[in-house]
Design a protein around this motif. Structure first.
Motif, PDB file in Angstrom:
ATOM      1  N   MET A   1      23.975  16.021  26.043  1.00  0.00           N
ATOM      2  CA  MET A   1      23.046  16.276  24.939  1.00  0.00           C
ATOM      3  C   MET A   1      21.854  17.092  25.433  1.00  0.00           C
ATOM      4  SD  MET A   1      22.842  12.766  22.671  1.00  0.00           S
ATOM      5  CE  MET A   1      22.402  11.691  24.039  1.00  0.00           C
ATOM      6  N   ASN A   2      21.353  18.000  24.569  1.00  0.00           N
ATOM      7  CA  ASN A   2      20.161  18.747  24.927  1.00  0.00           C
ATOM      8  C   ASN A   2      18.917  17.906  24.625  1.00  0.00           C
ATOM      9  OD1 ASN A   2      19.654  18.895  22.125  1.00  0.00           O
ATOM     10  ND2 ASN A   2      20.629  20.903  21.960  1.00  0.00           N
ATOM     11  N   PHE A   3      17.738  18.469  24.883  1.00  0.00           N
ATOM     12  CA  PHE A   3      16.494  17.721  24.717  1.00  0.00           C
ATOM     13  C   PHE A   3      16.335  17.215  23.286  1.00  0.00           C
ATOM     14  CE2 PHE A   3      12.088  17.323  23.472  1.00  0.00           C
ATOM     15  CZ  PHE A   3      11.523  16.605  24.513  1.00  0.00           C
ATOM     16  N   GLU A   4      16.556  18.099  22.311  1.00  0.00           N
ATOM     17  CA  GLU A   4      16.355  17.720  20.912  1.00  0.00           C
ATOM     18  C   GLU A   4      17.269  16.563  20.504  1.00  0.00           C
ATOM     19  OE1 GLU A   4      16.455  20.874  21.950  1.00  0.00           O
ATOM     20  OE2 GLU A   4      14.338  21.352  21.545  1.00  0.00           O
ATOM     21  N   GLU A   5      18.515  16.611  20.937  1.00  0.00           N
ATOM     22  CA  GLU A   5      19.461  15.553  20.596  1.00  0.00           C
ATOM     23  C   GLU A   5      19.083  14.230  21.263  1.00  0.00           C
ATOM     24  OE1 GLU A   5      23.502  18.276  19.993  1.00  0.00           O
ATOM     25  OE2 GLU A   5      22.940  17.554  21.994  1.00  0.00           O
ATOM     26  N   GLN A   6      18.693  14.293  22.525  1.00  0.00           N
ATOM     27  CA  GLN A   6      18.274  13.085  23.228  1.00  0.00           C
ATOM     28  C   GLN A   6      17.015  12.494  22.608  1.00  0.00           C
ATOM     29  OE1 GLN A   6      18.357  15.118  27.211  1.00  0.00           O
ATOM     30  NE2 GLN A   6      19.288  13.211  27.879  1.00  0.00           N
ATOM     31  N   TYR A   7      16.065  13.382  22.280  1.00  0.00           N
ATOM     32  CA  TYR A   7      14.803  12.908  21.704  1.00  0.00           C
ATOM     33  C   TYR A   7      15.031  12.295  20.330  1.00  0.00           C
ATOM     34  CZ  TYR A   7      10.050  12.647  20.035  1.00  0.00           C
ATOM     35  OH  TYR A   7       8.873  12.177  19.522  1.00  0.00           O
ATOM     36  N   GLN A   8      15.908  12.895  19.540  1.00  0.00           N
ATOM     37  CA  GLN A   8      16.213  12.359  18.208  1.00  0.00           C
ATOM     38  C   GLN A   8      16.796  10.960  18.314  1.00  0.00           C
ATOM     39  OE1 GLN A   8      15.545  13.998  15.133  1.00  0.00           O
ATOM     40  NE2 GLN A   8      15.874  11.873  14.500  1.00  0.00           N
ATOM     41  N   LYS A   9      17.671  10.750  19.267  1.00  0.00           N
ATOM     42  CA  LYS A   9      18.273   9.434  19.484  1.00  0.00           C
ATOM     43  C   LYS A   9      17.202   8.398  19.823  1.00  0.00           C
ATOM     44  CE  LYS A   9      21.756   7.198  22.481  1.00  0.00           C
ATOM     45  NZ  LYS A   9      20.902   6.448  23.412  1.00  0.00           N
ATOM     46  N   ILE A  10      16.242   8.790  20.650  1.00  0.00           N
ATOM     47  CA  ILE A  10      15.162   7.882  21.043  1.00  0.00           C
ATOM     48  C   ILE A  10      14.249   7.580  19.856  1.00  0.00           C
ATOM     49  CG2 ILE A  10      13.069   7.705  22.456  1.00  0.00           C
ATOM     50  CD1 ILE A  10      14.630   9.409  24.574  1.00  0.00           C
ATOM     51  N   SER A  11      13.828   8.625  19.139  1.00  0.00           N
ATOM     52  CA  SER A  11      12.872   8.437  18.045  1.00  0.00           C
ATOM     53  C   SER A  11      13.486   7.702  16.855  1.00  0.00           C
ATOM     54  CB  SER A  11      12.306   9.788  17.590  1.00  0.00           C
ATOM     55  OG  SER A  11      13.325  10.618  17.074  1.00  0.00           O
ATOM     56  N   ASN A  12      14.807   7.696  16.765  1.00  0.00           N
ATOM     57  CA  ASN A  12      15.462   6.964  15.672  1.00  0.00           C
ATOM     58  C   ASN A  12      15.138   5.469  15.706  1.00  0.00           C
ATOM     59  OD1 ASN A  12      16.670   9.151  14.447  1.00  0.00           O
ATOM     60  ND2 ASN A  12      18.638   8.899  15.475  1.00  0.00           N
ATOM     61  N   LEU A  13      14.790   4.951  16.878  1.00  0.00           N
ATOM     62  CA  LEU A  13      14.447   3.539  17.007  1.00  0.00           C
ATOM     63  C   LEU A  13      13.203   3.176  16.195  1.00  0.00           C
ATOM     64  CD1 LEU A  13      14.916   2.370  20.725  1.00  0.00           C
ATOM     65  CD2 LEU A  13      15.980   1.405  18.689  1.00  0.00           C
ATOM     66  N   VAL A  14      12.322   4.161  16.008  1.00  0.00           N
ATOM     67  CA  VAL A  14      11.094   3.906  15.250  1.00  0.00           C
ATOM     68  C   VAL A  14      11.015   4.827  14.029  1.00  0.00           C
ATOM     69  CG1 VAL A  14       9.770   2.954  17.175  1.00  0.00           C
ATOM     70  CG2 VAL A  14       9.836   5.434  16.838  1.00  0.00           C
ATOM     71  N   SER A  15      12.156   5.208  13.501  1.00  0.00           N
ATOM     72  CA  SER A  15      12.191   6.168  12.388  1.00  0.00           C
ATOM     73  C   SER A  15      11.484   5.640  11.144  1.00  0.00           C
ATOM     74  CB  SER A  15      13.641   6.549  12.049  1.00  0.00           C
ATOM     75  OG  SER A  15      14.398   5.403  11.711  1.00  0.00           O
ATOM     76  N   ASP A  16      11.596   4.337  10.866  1.00  0.00           N
ATOM     77  CA  ASP A  16      10.908   3.781   9.698  1.00  0.00           C
ATOM     78  C   ASP A  16       9.390   3.881   9.859  1.00  0.00           C
ATOM     79  OD1 ASP A  16      13.317   3.175   8.519  1.00  0.00           O
ATOM     80  OD2 ASP A  16      13.284   1.052   9.080  1.00  0.00           O
ATOM     81  N   ASP A  17       8.905   3.640  11.070  1.00  0.00           N
ATOM     82  CA  ASP A  17       7.471   3.775  11.342  1.00  0.00           C
ATOM     83  C   ASP A  17       7.025   5.228  11.152  1.00  0.00           C
ATOM     84  OD1 ASP A  17       7.146   1.047  12.115  1.00  0.00           O
ATOM     85  OD2 ASP A  17       7.944   1.535  14.093  1.00  0.00           O
ATOM     86  N   LEU A  18       7.818   6.156  11.645  1.00  0.00           N
ATOM     87  CA  LEU A  18       7.458   7.571  11.543  1.00  0.00           C
ATOM     88  C   LEU A  18       7.453   8.046  10.096  1.00  0.00           C
ATOM     89  CD1 LEU A  18       9.455   8.990  14.591  1.00  0.00           C
ATOM     90  CD2 LEU A  18       7.002   8.541  14.453  1.00  0.00           C
ATOM     91  N   LEU A  19       8.367   7.515   9.279  1.00  0.00           N
ATOM     92  CA  LEU A  19       8.391   7.876   7.853  1.00  0.00           C
ATOM     93  C   LEU A  19       7.105   7.440   7.158  1.00  0.00           C
ATOM     94  CD1 LEU A  19      12.081   7.110   6.771  1.00  0.00           C
ATOM     95  CD2 LEU A  19      10.934   9.338   6.759  1.00  0.00           C
ATOM     96  N   LYS A  20       6.574   6.299   7.556  1.00  0.00           N
ATOM     97  CA  LYS A  20       5.337   5.814   6.955  1.00  0.00           C
ATOM     98  C   LYS A  20       4.148   6.669   7.391  1.00  0.00           C
ATOM     99  CE  LYS A  20       7.121   1.164   6.357  1.00  0.00           C
ATOM    100  NZ  LYS A  20       7.167  -0.232   6.831  1.00  0.00           N
ATOM    101  N   VAL A  21       4.196   7.165   8.611  1.00  0.00           N
ATOM    102  CA  VAL A  21       3.170   8.109   9.056  1.00  0.00           C
ATOM    103  C   VAL A  21       3.254   9.397   8.248  1.00  0.00           C
ATOM    104  CG1 VAL A  21       2.377   9.530  10.999  1.00  0.00           C
ATOM    105  CG2 VAL A  21       3.047   7.155  11.383  1.00  0.00           C
ATOM    106  N   GLU A  22       4.474   9.874   8.004  1.00  0.00           N
ATOM    107  CA  GLU A  22       4.656  11.084   7.200  1.00  0.00           C
ATOM    108  C   GLU A  22       4.075  10.910   5.804  1.00  0.00           C
ATOM    109  OE1 GLU A  22       5.919  14.038   8.203  1.00  0.00           O
ATOM    110  OE2 GLU A  22       6.149  13.200  10.214  1.00  0.00           O
ATOM    111  N   GLY A  23       4.266   9.727   5.231  1.00  0.00           N
ATOM    112  CA  GLY A  23       3.704   9.444   3.913  1.00  0.00           C
ATOM    113  C   GLY A  23       2.193   9.541   3.911  1.00  0.00           C
ATOM    114  N   GLU A  24       1.570   9.038   4.973  1.00  0.00           N
ATOM    115  CA  GLU A  24       0.112   9.137   5.101  1.00  0.00           C
ATOM    116  C   GLU A  24      -0.326  10.597   5.241  1.00  0.00           C
ATOM    117  OE1 GLU A  24      -2.588   7.174   5.170  1.00  0.00           O
ATOM    118  OE2 GLU A  24      -1.546   5.321   4.679  1.00  0.00           O
TER     119      GLU A  24
END
Length: 292
Positions: free
Chosen positions: A1-24
């Motif tokens: 996996m390249n950087f973007e794919e690896q990073y996406q896999k990692i950030s998916n663990l907190v995806s619900d938190d990030l969605l709430k930040v996006e809403g703000e």
């Protein structure tokens, strides 16, 4: 996996938190009809969101559950970061960022600067909602340090700084926002001692910037602006180690060693945590930062 794919896999663990930040973040765009869509795209467009991602992973790795105050804080930090990018684009006369036309190019420098100022006022409003003097003071100090780092960099254009000066500038310009995101999250959760969080975040932020400076030369990160620091007279770690701008190979290798040193410092702190998926994800994130 390249950087973007690896990073996406990692950030998916907190995806619900990030969605709430996006809403703000989306709630902040009320400037002027012609500017609003452009500014919203800039603020919520393609971005790693590495500051809130690392903060939520660190928080959850320590057994804390985020609440609304965390989403407000992380959105304020993202707004401060993006406001600084608007100002940077004017200073550096950039025409593209993250593959899109910059606001200063689409409109003009005055509009871009004022939009950056507007975002900073929005961040202050969010911090006021938290009603936490420690967090507010931390953010104010971080913004002061960011400005000091930029001013130092401007006065040093065309000059090779010492390694100590480079690391101090990096701590001011980049690591401070990581520290505010991670240590601030722990403070909001009621952690009694945040020294370890501050140390982890500072080392992580320095490692992130060193990697960014390597990529500026190696040109392997598509999300970064296409301008070259060396052409702008900004001399970072590879040039410092090489002692010149002509033959950077030795400087690049020594910079990779420097990057690894800060990754190792961060990992040593993680080693004290109980095993859980969030600790593992932070370790993986350190691993891909180290692979420049």
């Amino acid at each position: 996996m390249n950087f973007e794919e690896q990073y996406q896999k990692i950030s998916n663990l907190v995806s619900d938190d990030l969605l709430k930040v996006e809403g703000e973040l989306k709630s902040e765009i009320k400037v002027y009809p012609a500017v609003n869509p452009f500014l919203e795209k800039f603020l919520t467009g393609k971005s790693k969101r590495i500051r809130p991602t690392s903060a939520f992973l660190y928080l959850r790795a320590n057994g804390f559950e985020p609440d609304n105050s965390h989403y407000i804080l992380q959105s304020a930090i993202e707004i401060i970061h993006n406001a600084s990018l608007l100002h940077d684009d004017v200073i550096d006369e950039c025409s593209t960022r993250r593959g899109n036309i910059t606001l200063n190019k689409e409109f003009n420098n005055k509009t871009a600067v004022l939009c950056g100022d507007y975002l900073l006022s929005s961040a202050l409003d969010k911090l006021n909602r938290l009603n936490n003097s420690k967090i507010t003071a931390m953010c104010a100090e971080t913004m002061r340090e960011m400005c000091k780092g930029e001013i130092f960099q401007d006065f040093m254009k065309g000059k090779i700084p010492t390694l100590e000066e480079y690391l101090t500038k990096t701590k001011h310009k980049t690591a401070g926002l990581f520290r505010t995101a991670i240590e601030g999250a722990m403070l909001l959760s009621g952690a009694e001692n945040t020294t370890q969080a501050a140390e982890f975040a500072t080392n992580f932020g320095i490692a992130f910037q060193i990697r960014d400076d390597l990529l500026n030369i190696l040109k392997t990160d598509a999300l970064k602006p296409s301008n070259n620091d060396i052409k702008c007279g900004i001399y970072n770690a590879p040039v410092i180690f090489a002692g010149n701008t002509a033959d950077l190979m030795q400087g690049i290798e020594k910079t990779k060693t420097l990057l690894n040193n800060y990754v190792v410092k961060s990992q040593r702190i993680l080693d004290n945590f109980a095993d859980n998926p969030y600790k593992t994800a932070l370790g993986e994130l350190l691993g891909i930062l180290n692979n420049a």
